[in-house]
Every structure is written in C-alpha cells, then in structure tokens.
Design a protein around this motif. Sequence first.
Motif, PDB file in Angstrom:
ATOM      1  N   HIS A  49       0.822  -1.205   0.000  1.00 53.04           N
ATOM      2  CA  HIS A  49       0.000   0.000   0.000  1.00 53.04           C
ATOM      3  C   HIS A  49       0.862   1.265   0.000  1.00 53.04           C
ATOM      4  O   HIS A  49       0.476   2.286  -0.584  1.00 53.04           O
ATOM      5  CB  HIS A  49      -0.931   0.010   1.204  1.00 53.04           C
ATOM      6  CG  HIS A  49      -2.103  -0.914   1.084  1.00 53.04           C
ATOM      7  ND1 HIS A  49      -2.906  -0.981  -0.043  1.00 53.04           N
ATOM      8  CD2 HIS A  49      -2.628  -1.820   1.956  1.00 53.04           C
ATOM      9  CE1 HIS A  49      -3.864  -1.877   0.135  1.00 53.04           C
ATOM     10  NE2 HIS A  49      -3.712  -2.403   1.338  1.00 53.04           N
ATOM     11  N   ARG A  50       2.007   1.202   0.640  1.00 52.57           N
ATOM     12  CA  ARG A  50       2.895   2.368   0.689  1.00 52.57           C
ATOM     13  C   ARG A  50       3.729   2.527  -0.577  1.00 52.57           C
ATOM     14  O   ARG A  50       4.463   3.502  -0.716  1.00 52.57           O
ATOM     15  CB  ARG A  50       3.834   2.262   1.896  1.00 52.57           C
ATOM     16  CG  ARG A  50       3.132   2.312   3.238  1.00 52.57           C
ATOM     17  CD  ARG A  50       4.124   2.405   4.382  1.00 52.57           C
ATOM     18  NE  ARG A  50       3.497   2.131   5.664  1.00 52.57           N
ATOM     19  CZ  ARG A  50       4.086   2.306   6.853  1.00 52.57           C
ATOM     20  NH1 ARG A  50       5.336   2.753   6.893  1.00 52.57           N
ATOM     21  NH2 ARG A  50       3.457   2.025   7.967  1.00 52.57           N
ATOM     22  N   GLY A  51       3.646   1.558  -1.484  1.00 50.89           N
ATOM     23  CA  GLY A  51       4.377   1.641  -2.736  1.00 50.89           C
ATOM     24  C   GLY A  51       5.790   1.112  -2.672  1.00 50.89           C
ATOM     25  O   GLY A  51       6.580   1.329  -3.600  1.00 50.89           O
ATOM     26  N   TYR A  52       6.130   0.386  -1.624  1.00 47.10           N
ATOM     27  CA  TYR A  52       7.481  -0.139  -1.454  1.00 47.10           C
ATOM     28  C   TYR A  52       7.615  -1.567  -1.979  1.00 47.10           C
ATOM     29  O   TYR A  52       8.712  -1.998  -2.334  1.00 47.10           O
ATOM     30  CB  TYR A  52       7.895  -0.104   0.011  1.00 47.10           C
ATOM     31  CG  TYR A  52       7.899   1.280   0.616  1.00 47.10           C
ATOM     32  CD1 TYR A  52       8.177   2.408  -0.147  1.00 47.10           C
ATOM     33  CD2 TYR A  52       7.630   1.468   1.969  1.00 47.10           C
ATOM     34  CE1 TYR A  52       8.187   3.675   0.409  1.00 47.10           C
ATOM     35  CE2 TYR A  52       7.643   2.735   2.540  1.00 47.10           C
ATOM     36  CZ  TYR A  52       7.918   3.830   1.759  1.00 47.10           C
ATOM     37  OH  TYR A  52       7.929   5.080   2.315  1.00 47.10           O
ATOM     38  N   PHE A  53       6.516  -2.324  -1.982  1.00 47.18           N
ATOM     39  CA  PHE A  53       6.456  -3.643  -2.587  1.00 47.18           C
ATOM     40  C   PHE A  53       5.543  -3.555  -3.812  1.00 47.18           C
ATOM     41  O   PHE A  53       4.573  -2.787  -3.817  1.00 47.18           O
ATOM     42  CB  PHE A  53       5.848  -4.676  -1.624  1.00 47.18           C
ATOM     43  CG  PHE A  53       6.809  -5.274  -0.629  1.00 47.18           C
ATOM     44  CD1 PHE A  53       8.083  -4.784  -0.447  1.00 47.18           C
ATOM     45  CD2 PHE A  53       6.398  -6.345   0.159  1.00 47.18           C
ATOM     46  CE1 PHE A  53       8.955  -5.339   0.485  1.00 47.18           C
ATOM     47  CE2 PHE A  53       7.254  -6.924   1.086  1.00 47.18           C
ATOM     48  CZ  PHE A  53       8.543  -6.421   1.251  1.00 47.18           C
ATOM     49  N   ALA A  54       5.836  -4.341  -4.824  1.00 50.52           N
ATOM     50  CA  ALA A  54       4.975  -4.403  -5.994  1.00 50.52           C
ATOM     51  C   ALA A  54       5.062  -5.791  -6.611  1.00 50.52           C
ATOM     52  O   ALA A  54       6.156  -6.340  -6.746  1.00 50.52           O
ATOM     53  CB  ALA A  54       5.384  -3.350  -7.025  1.00 50.52           C
ATOM     54  N   GLY A  55       3.900  -6.353  -6.976  1.00 52.37           N
ATOM     55  CA  GLY A  55       3.884  -7.688  -7.562  1.00 52.37           C
ATOM     56  C   GLY A  55       4.428  -8.714  -6.583  1.00 52.37           C
ATOM     57  O   GLY A  55       3.838  -8.992  -5.549  1.00 52.37           O
ATOM     58  N   THR A  56       5.586  -9.269  -6.905  1.00 50.87           N
ATOM     59  CA  THR A  56       6.259 -10.205  -5.992  1.00 50.87           C
ATOM     60  C   THR A  56       7.633  -9.665  -5.585  1.00 50.87           C
ATOM     61  O   THR A  56       8.456 -10.414  -5.063  1.00 50.87           O
ATOM     62  CB  THR A  56       6.423 -11.590  -6.658  1.00 50.87           C
ATOM     63  OG1 THR A  56       7.237 -11.446  -7.825  1.00 50.87           O
ATOM     64  CG2 THR A  56       5.075 -12.169  -7.056  1.00 50.87           C
ATOM     65  N   GLY A  57       7.881  -8.390  -5.833  1.00 51.71           N
ATOM     66  CA  GLY A  57       9.190  -7.800  -5.547  1.00 51.71           C
ATOM     67  C   GLY A  57       9.310  -7.293  -4.125  1.00 51.71           C
ATOM     68  O   GLY A  57       8.539  -6.436  -3.698  1.00 51.71           O
ATOM     69  N   GLY A  58      10.262  -7.836  -3.394  1.00 52.63           N
ATOM     70  CA  GLY A  58      10.481  -7.463  -1.999  1.00 52.63           C
ATOM     71  C   GLY A  58      10.273  -8.661  -1.096  1.00 52.63           C
ATOM     72  O   GLY A  58       9.550  -9.612  -1.452  1.00 52.63           O
ATOM     73  N   ASN A  59      10.879  -8.646   0.075  1.00 54.47           N
ATOM     74  CA  ASN A  59      10.753  -9.765   1.004  1.00 54.47           C
ATOM     75  C   ASN A  59      11.089  -9.330   2.421  1.00 54.47           C
ATOM     76  O   ASN A  59      11.703  -8.287   2.637  1.00 54.47           O
ATOM     77  CB  ASN A  59      11.626 -10.950   0.563  1.00 54.47           C
ATOM     78  CG  ASN A  59      12.899 -10.525  -0.119  1.00 54.47           C
ATOM     79  OD1 ASN A  59      13.847 -10.087   0.532  1.00 54.47           O
ATOM     80  ND2 ASN A  59      12.921 -10.610  -1.444  1.00 54.47           N
ATOM     81  N   ILE A  60      10.672 -10.161   3.371  1.00 56.51           N
ATOM     82  CA  ILE A  60      10.792  -9.853   4.793  1.00 56.51           C
ATOM     83  C   ILE A  60      11.281 -11.084   5.534  1.00 56.51           C
ATOM     84  O   ILE A  60      10.890 -12.214   5.203  1.00 56.51           O
ATOM     85  CB  ILE A  60       9.422  -9.448   5.385  1.00 56.51           C
ATOM     86  CG1 ILE A  60       8.928  -8.134   4.763  1.00 56.51           C
ATOM     87  CG2 ILE A  60       9.484  -9.314   6.899  1.00 56.51           C
ATOM     88  CD1 ILE A  60       7.507  -7.797   5.149  1.00 56.51           C
ATOM     89  N   MET A  61      12.104 -10.867   6.557  1.00 56.63           N
ATOM     90  CA  MET A  61      12.426 -11.917   7.515  1.00 56.63           C
ATOM     91  C   MET A  61      12.126 -11.391   8.911  1.00 56.63           C
ATOM     92  O   MET A  61      12.521 -10.275   9.272  1.00 56.63           O
ATOM     93  CB  MET A  61      13.883 -12.357   7.414  1.00 56.63           C
ATOM     94  CG  MET A  61      14.235 -13.514   8.360  1.00 56.63           C
ATOM     95  SD  MET A  61      15.898 -14.226   8.052  1.00 56.63           S
ATOM     96  CE  MET A  61      15.557 -15.270   6.617  1.00 56.63           C
TER      97      MET A  61
END
Length: 217
Positions: free
Chosen positions: A19-31
Amino acid sequence: MKHAQQRQHVVDLCIELSHRGYFAGTGGNIMLRVDAGHVAVTPSAIDYFSMAAADVCILRLSDLRQVEGDRAPSVESSLHAGVLRARPEVGCSIHTHQPVASALALLGAEIPVPPEWHAALGPRLPLVGYAPSGSGWLASKFRRAVRPDINAYLMRNHGILCCGHDSAAAMRAVDDLETLARRLLSQRIGARAVGSAAGLRQALWRMHDALNGRSPS
C-alpha cells in the motif's frame, strides 16, 4: 499451524508495504525473528495480496533449513539471515525495491546520513556492490557490510535493505530512508538545474517538482 501470529504478521507487513508503494507484484521480502533459533520469511514468487499465513515459511536461522510451510522460501533468505545472525538484537529485516531510495543506490556511492536520521538509519548508508539476486555472492557481499550501528543499506542496481529491533523499527527505517532519499535527490537535481541549458534545466525542474509531489507548471 505453528507460529500463526508471526506468520500472519509477515502477511500484514507485506500488504502494508504494498500500500505504501514499497512492494509491488512479488518484488520485496521480509524476515522476522520468531524465537532464538527460527525465523519467518516470505515465500518466493507469490503476490502479496493473495498470500496467506500458511504460505509464510519458517526456517532454522543457523542453516536456513525449512521446518514449516509448503511454499519455497524467498531466494533472498540468505541475505536476511546474514543480518539476523550478525545482529542478535535485530528482529526484522525488510528488502524492497522502493522507488526513490533504489534510485539513490544507482549513484554508486556510500551516503552520509544527516544527524536527525541517525537513530533510525545510522550515520551512513553503505553501498553493497552488485551481485545477482538470490545469489550466495550477494549474501556474502552484504554480510561483510553489516555493522551494529547501521540499519539501512543500499544495494547497487538492486534496491535496499532496512532492519530494526522489531518490525515497527524496520518499517520506520524504510519510511525514513525514502524521505531522506527524496531530499537528497531533490537537492542534487536542483543543483544540476542551476546553470544548465534551458531545455535541460526545464526537464530537471519538472523532475524536481515531481519528486516533491508538485504538479509540473
């Protein structure tokens, strides 16, 4: 399902980052650290808005052996694990391709951080040299860059990684880094515009205004 609360929290973080525009589609990840020996990590190649808590993977931090979850874990698991292993106080790390901070990483240099952002980000933004996404080479490069007083890292041609003692601190670092990047790039563009030829100057000021949320004149 074990660690249901932490796994749902990873899903919620992914949706908020989208929602904040930092992730898109499947791009980005978290641990996310779930206990002394285990972490929760986003699954590989799943759209965040279709992700469920059961899709989130639980790994053993020491060797990244998967102990829960049917999906394959993020290819960047080693990248995150290098941070959480080196810094036991870190509870969450977030890798994004957020637009403005990722553009800052393209400058190809370490960036000093103004004092007002030291608490969230650290005194500088190290630049980690390029290596292919998900590779051991990238994880090794990043591991050598980790410092106890730095919570935000630029990865050349690849994005950024922020961390914090919990997810709220990591999210704050992501937000603060984007704000700082916007200011620094705006300053650079404005300085370049001064003295430039008319056509280039106009283009640079349009970019400057867009970066600062102003409609072009």
